[in-house]
Scaffold this active site. Sequence first.
Site, PDB file in Angstrom:
ATOM      1  N   SER A 149      16.014 -23.177   1.025  1.00 61.91           N
ATOM      2  CA  SER A 149      15.391 -23.392   2.329  1.00 61.91           C
ATOM      3  C   SER A 149      16.430 -23.852   3.340  1.00 61.91           C
ATOM      4  O   SER A 149      17.637 -23.697   3.104  1.00 61.91           O
ATOM      5  CB  SER A 149      14.249 -24.408   2.192  1.00 61.91           C
ATOM      6  OG  SER A 149      13.455 -24.425   3.351  1.00 61.91           O
ATOM      7  N   ASN A 150      16.012 -24.402   4.456  1.00 60.78           N
ATOM      8  CA  ASN A 150      16.935 -24.896   5.488  1.00 60.78           C
ATOM      9  C   ASN A 150      16.321 -26.115   6.174  1.00 60.78           C
ATOM     10  O   ASN A 150      15.208 -26.510   5.851  1.00 60.78           O
ATOM     11  CB  ASN A 150      17.259 -23.776   6.483  1.00 60.78           C
ATOM     12  CG  ASN A 150      16.009 -23.270   7.182  1.00 60.78           C
ATOM     13  OD1 ASN A 150      15.373 -23.997   7.932  1.00 60.78           O
ATOM     14  ND2 ASN A 150      15.639 -22.028   6.901  1.00 60.78           N
TER      15      ASN A 150
END
Length: 221
Positions: free
Chosen positions: A29-30
């Site tokens: 993810s980020n």
Amino acid sequence: KKVLPLKGKKALITAGPTREPIDPVRYLSNHSSGKQGFAIAAALAELGAEVTLISGPVHLPCPIGVNRIDIETAEEMMGAVQDALPSDVFISVAAVADWRPAECASLKVKKDKQTDGPPPLMLIENPDILKTVSHMEQGRPELVIGFAAETNDVVENARAKRLRKECDWIVANDVSGDVMGGDHNVMILVTADTETEWPRLDKQAAARKLAAKISEALTGH
Ligand code: C5P
């Protein structure tokens, strides 16, 4: 009397990160917080628009009067966008993961079973949601807006991205400072023939500036 210039108009917004599973307990993810996208959804709803907000996993309450749909992966986000169309305006604020693991293991990958060292992680490309909507031949929203997080040559990169994605507007973000996850933003709006730079504003105020531009474009006021 409250003026609702966007009454009768539909707005579709993506926000937050996507989460791409590796196995039942791990993901890629980020750091996107979703704050800017949620603020834009709220600002458009305040102007009377019927707003659908498709969000990745974030820690934010749903703005008043907004229809929120929660998804996790980029593919789910793509599907939710297609299900929510048609719309008068599409605003792609989400930080969509560019790649996802080619396969998601059905059971947790166990460290003590890896006899040849760490397991390889094969990635494949995710759909480009903004590009897909921009390229729609039927039912394309009247206004398609993308975001561009840039650290350098902000306007030049935004212009190039606008042409590459074939969207109508790009909102360029100078993320060289404390923008990611923070409460403020410096936005430059790049259209076919204009460039507008707003001063450093909190994300709610920045959202209201953009919402006013959208209203002007869709309704003339
Ligand atoms: O190509 P890049 O990721 O820099 O473009 C950013 C813009 O494209 C943002 O508006 C983002 O929401 C959108 N995007 C998308 N789907 C992807 C990657 C980016 O909609 N897979």
